[in-house]
Motif scaffolding. Structure first.
Motif, PDB file in Angstrom:
ATOM      1  N   ILE A   1      63.642  -8.089 -17.061  1.00 39.25           N
ATOM      2  CA  ILE A   1      63.060  -7.102 -16.171  1.00 39.25           C
ATOM      3  C   ILE A   1      63.037  -5.935 -16.694  1.00 39.25           C
ATOM      4  CG2 ILE A   1      63.782  -6.110 -13.916  1.00 39.25           C
ATOM      5  CD1 ILE A   1      63.238  -9.098 -13.910  1.00 39.25           C
ATOM      6  N   PRO A   2      61.998  -5.197 -16.464  1.00 38.56           N
ATOM      7  CA  PRO A   2      60.628  -5.636 -16.136  1.00 38.56           C
ATOM      8  C   PRO A   2      59.971  -6.685 -17.145  1.00 38.56           C
ATOM      9  CG  PRO A   2      60.340  -3.484 -17.019  1.00 38.56           C
ATOM     10  CD  PRO A   2      61.890  -3.831 -16.994  1.00 38.56           C
ATOM     11  N   GLU A   3      59.202  -7.508 -16.520  1.00 37.74           N
ATOM     12  CA  GLU A   3      58.796  -8.563 -17.252  1.00 37.74           C
ATOM     13  C   GLU A   3      57.155  -8.583 -17.029  1.00 37.74           C
ATOM     14  OE1 GLU A   3      59.331 -12.951 -19.219  1.00 37.74           O
ATOM     15  OE2 GLU A   3      60.560 -12.609 -17.330  1.00 37.74           O
TER      16      GLU A   3
ATOM     17  N   GLU B   1      62.003  -6.914 -10.310  1.00 35.76           N
ATOM     18  CA  GLU B   1      63.532  -6.749 -10.112  1.00 35.76           C
ATOM     19  C   GLU B   1      64.128  -8.389  -9.819  1.00 35.76           C
ATOM     20  OE1 GLU B   1      66.177  -5.467  -6.020  1.00 35.76           O
ATOM     21  OE2 GLU B   1      63.850  -5.214  -6.225  1.00 35.76           O
ATOM     22  N   ALA B   2      65.418  -8.438 -10.207  1.00 32.51           N
ATOM     23  CA  ALA B   2      65.818  -9.468 -10.057  1.00 32.51           C
ATOM     24  C   ALA B   2      67.653  -9.487  -9.602  1.00 32.51           C
ATOM     25  CB  ALA B   2      66.206 -10.396 -11.524  1.00 32.51           C
ATOM     26  N   TYR B   3      68.054 -10.244  -8.748  1.00 31.50           N
ATOM     27  CA  TYR B   3      69.380 -10.155  -8.109  1.00 31.50           C
ATOM     28  C   TYR B   3      69.975 -11.248  -7.694  1.00 31.50           C
ATOM     29  CZ  TYR B   3      66.438 -10.060  -3.794  1.00 31.50           C
ATOM     30  OH  TYR B   3      65.819 -10.344  -2.867  1.00 31.50           O
ATOM     31  N   GLU B   4      71.187 -11.439  -7.645  1.00 25.39           N
ATOM     32  CA  GLU B   4      71.740 -12.727  -7.051  1.00 25.39           C
ATOM     33  C   GLU B   4      72.321 -12.582  -5.743  1.00 25.39           C
ATOM     34  OE1 GLU B   4      73.944 -15.170 -10.028  1.00 25.39           O
ATOM     35  OE2 GLU B   4      73.831 -13.514 -11.235  1.00 25.39           O
ATOM     36  N   ARG B   5      72.260 -13.541  -4.971  1.00 24.35           N
ATOM     37  CA  ARG B   5      72.808 -13.366  -3.427  1.00 24.35           C
ATOM     38  C   ARG B   5      73.000 -15.028  -3.115  1.00 24.35           C
ATOM     39  NH1 ARG B   5      68.564 -10.613   0.011  1.00 24.35           N
ATOM     40  NH2 ARG B   5      69.838  -8.709  -0.614  1.00 24.35           N
TER      41      ARG B   5
ATOM     42  N   VAL C   1      61.574 -10.727  -7.928  1.00 26.26           N
ATOM     43  CA  VAL C   1      60.646  -9.878  -7.090  1.00 26.26           C
ATOM     44  C   VAL C   1      59.550  -9.879  -8.075  1.00 26.26           C
ATOM     45  CG1 VAL C   1      60.260  -7.989  -5.954  1.00 26.26           C
ATOM     46  CG2 VAL C   1      62.266  -8.616  -5.881  1.00 26.26           C
ATOM     47  N   MET C   2      58.248 -10.091  -7.339  1.00 28.61           N
ATOM     48  CA  MET C   2      56.986  -9.910  -8.311  1.00 28.61           C
ATOM     49  C   MET C   2      56.261  -8.961  -7.444  1.00 28.61           C
ATOM     50  SD  MET C   2      53.848 -12.300  -8.825  1.00 28.61           S
ATOM     51  CE  MET C   2      54.488 -13.928  -9.742  1.00 28.61           C
ATOM     52  N   GLU C   3      55.464  -8.000  -8.364  1.00 25.44           N
ATOM     53  CA  GLU C   3      54.401  -7.214  -7.764  1.00 25.44           C
ATOM     54  C   GLU C   3      53.209  -7.527  -8.502  1.00 25.44           C
ATOM     55  OE1 GLU C   3      55.827  -2.956  -7.774  1.00 25.44           O
ATOM     56  OE2 GLU C   3      57.221  -3.474  -6.423  1.00 25.44           O
ATOM     57  N   ALA C   4      52.050  -7.716  -7.908  1.00 28.81           N
ATOM     58  CA  ALA C   4      50.795  -8.097  -8.409  1.00 28.81           C
ATOM     59  C   ALA C   4      49.627  -7.611  -7.896  1.00 28.81           C
ATOM     60  CB  ALA C   4      50.617  -9.705  -8.617  1.00 28.81           C
ATOM     61  N   GLN C   5      48.479  -7.451  -8.537  1.00 30.01           N
ATOM     62  CA  GLN C   5      47.189  -6.848  -7.791  1.00 30.01           C
ATOM     63  C   GLN C   5      46.051  -7.574  -8.484  1.00 30.01           C
ATOM     64  OE1 GLN C   5      46.695  -2.734  -8.374  1.00 30.01           O
ATOM     65  NE2 GLN C   5      45.191  -2.710  -6.674  1.00 30.01           N
ATOM     66  N   ALA C   6      45.085  -7.921  -7.488  1.00 28.89           N
ATOM     67  CA  ALA C   6      43.710  -8.473  -7.713  1.00 28.89           C
ATOM     68  C   ALA C   6      42.628  -7.236  -7.709  1.00 28.89           C
ATOM     69  CB  ALA C   6      43.434  -9.468  -6.991  1.00 28.89           C
ATOM     70  N   THR C   7      41.961  -7.093  -8.724  1.00 28.46           N
ATOM     71  CA  THR C   7      41.082  -5.920  -8.834  1.00 28.46           C
ATOM     72  C   THR C   7      39.672  -6.491  -9.090  1.00 28.46           C
ATOM     73  OG1 THR C   7      41.362  -5.306 -11.074  1.00 28.46           O
ATOM     74  CG2 THR C   7      42.665  -4.098  -9.173  1.00 28.46           C
ATOM     75  N   GLY C   8      38.587  -5.808  -8.382  1.00 34.00           N
ATOM     76  CA  GLY C   8      37.188  -6.231  -8.689  1.00 34.00           C
ATOM     77  C   GLY C   8      36.484  -5.668  -9.581  1.00 34.00           C
ATOM     78  N   GLU C   9      35.724  -6.069 -10.108  1.00 30.96           N
ATOM     79  CA  GLU C   9      34.672  -5.619 -11.406  1.00 30.96           C
ATOM     80  C   GLU C   9      34.598  -4.120 -11.507  1.00 30.96           C
ATOM     81  OE1 GLU C   9      31.436  -8.181 -12.860  1.00 30.96           O
ATOM     82  OE2 GLU C   9      31.902  -9.203 -10.874  1.00 30.96           O
ATOM     83  N   ASP C  10      34.508  -3.537 -10.394  1.00 25.57           N
ATOM     84  CA  ASP C  10      34.320  -1.912 -10.503  1.00 25.57           C
ATOM     85  C   ASP C  10      35.604  -1.325 -10.218  1.00 25.57           C
ATOM     86  OD1 ASP C  10      34.862  -2.637  -7.840  1.00 25.57           O
ATOM     87  OD2 ASP C  10      33.508  -1.996  -6.815  1.00 25.57           O
ATOM     88  N   GLY C  11      36.600  -1.961 -10.571  1.00 28.17           N
ATOM     89  CA  GLY C  11      38.045  -1.441 -10.438  1.00 28.17           C
ATOM     90  C   GLY C  11      38.700  -1.326  -9.074  1.00 28.17           C
TER      91      GLY C  11
END
Length: 335
Positions: A38-40, A131-135, A142-152
């Motif tokens: 993390i981060p990865e 982020e990573a945690y134990e419970r 936790v993952m954060e991600a995005q999809a972007t178009g050809e024009d950004g």
């Protein structure tokens, strides 16, 4: 002339490589909490929103709107469904970790809808474990991600929480560990049911429901059987190894149904201003009928329209149990 084989594939991985590769997951890490960094960064991949990808999603969600198959309100061009790229983003981790060895549990999903993806656009997907945690003795990531178009431009943004490896049959249904806001799915018997969220909408209105049954075939196709990935959603042996009797519907597939509901009720503006956050409360078996709906909790005037806030949910028909619950919003024009 461009070689057709050089064109990006429609999925995270190109299954045609099985002709030359024995182990499709060679070199990938074991999906163990101890192996997280993390981060990865989970990589960058380009996928094409082609005719097959759109029609396949239409099949898995039984959503054959002419927006996707004929023409849309966005300049008449065909577009992908609002949540078309959602599972691609969720599954980005399988570019680093062996997907067929994952017996995980998606606990929370949040997505922002910024713009539609038209037919044949090549989109870029990027993601990071932040982020990573134990419970409760379980390891969450936790993952954060995005999809972007050809024009950004941004198409969709994603934030998800998952237990990387567990026994879904043991943990499913024990509820959220952080019930700071609870969606009960209860509405008055005399609440007004609305097919369309328009300028006349008011707090307490209930969205006309969607009734669905996701079959084993639909779940398997959605959960990447076409890429030769085996998991608890597309393989009965993997499901039983995870303490389940039959495959369960991926949480992200239920999320896609909620996105369909909100697109139908809020119209085109949902694809440019929509937001959904849900928690997955209990496993939903394949072939299990369910209903998705929601209730309006606030209506706020904004420039050239109004913002509507809702509580939304998926309820199993057989006993009325909430399977998925959360919140949504969209900005809708007044005209």
């Amino acid at each position: 002339m461009t070689n057709p084989s050089d064109r990006p594939w429609r999925d995270l991985t190109d299954p045609r490589r099985a002709l030359e590769t024995d182990d499709l997951e060679s070199g990938l890490k074991e999906p163990e909490f101890a192996n997280l960094e993390i981060p990865e960064k989970l990589g960058t991949v380009r996928v094409v929103v082609d005719d097959h990808k759109i029609k396949r999603f239409a099949f898995t969600h039984d959503d054959h709107s002419p927006w996707y198959l004929e023409e849309s309100p966005f300049g008449g061009q065909r577009i992908g469904h609002a949540a078309l790229l959602g599972n691609d983003l969720v599954q980005l981790f399988t570019l680093v970790y062996a997907g067929s060895k994952v017996v995980g549990y998606h606990t929370e999903e949040q997505m922002w809808f910024d713009s539609p993806a038209p037919l044949d656009e090549v989109v870029t997907l990027t993601g990071t474990y932040t982020e990573a945690y134990e419970r409760r003795g379980e390891g969450y990531v936790v993952m954060e991600a995005q999809a972007t178009g050809e024009d950004g431009r941004s198409i969709v943004r994603h934030r998800g929480v998952e237990i990387l490896k567990t026994s879904p049959g043991a943990i499913g249904g024990r509820g959220s560990a952080t019930p700071s806001r609870r969606v009960t799915g209860e509405v008055p018997d005399d609440a007004r049911v609305v097919e369309t969220v328009d300028s006349g909408v008011r707090v307490g209105d209930v969205l006309a429901p969607l009734h669905k049954t996701i079959t084993a075939e639909q779940a398997a196709v959605f959960s990447r059987i076409g890429e030769y990935v085996r998991n608890i959603h597309n393989d009965i042996d993997a499901a039983r190894a995870g303490g389940l009797r039959v495959p369960i519907v991926q949480g992200q597939q239920q999320f896609g149904v909620l996105a369909q509901l909100l697109t139908l009720r809020c119209g085109p503006s949902f694809l440019t201003s929509g937001w959904i956050q849900v928690k997955f409360l209990a496993p939903l078996d394949v072939f299990e009928p369910f209903t998705s709906t929601g209730v309006v909790t606030a209506v706020t005037p904004v420039d050239e329209g109004f913002r509507v806030d809702l509580e939304i949910w998926v309820r199993r028909d057989s006993d009325g149990r909430l399977m998925t619950a959360g919140w949504a919003s969209a900005t809708v024009p007044t005209s």
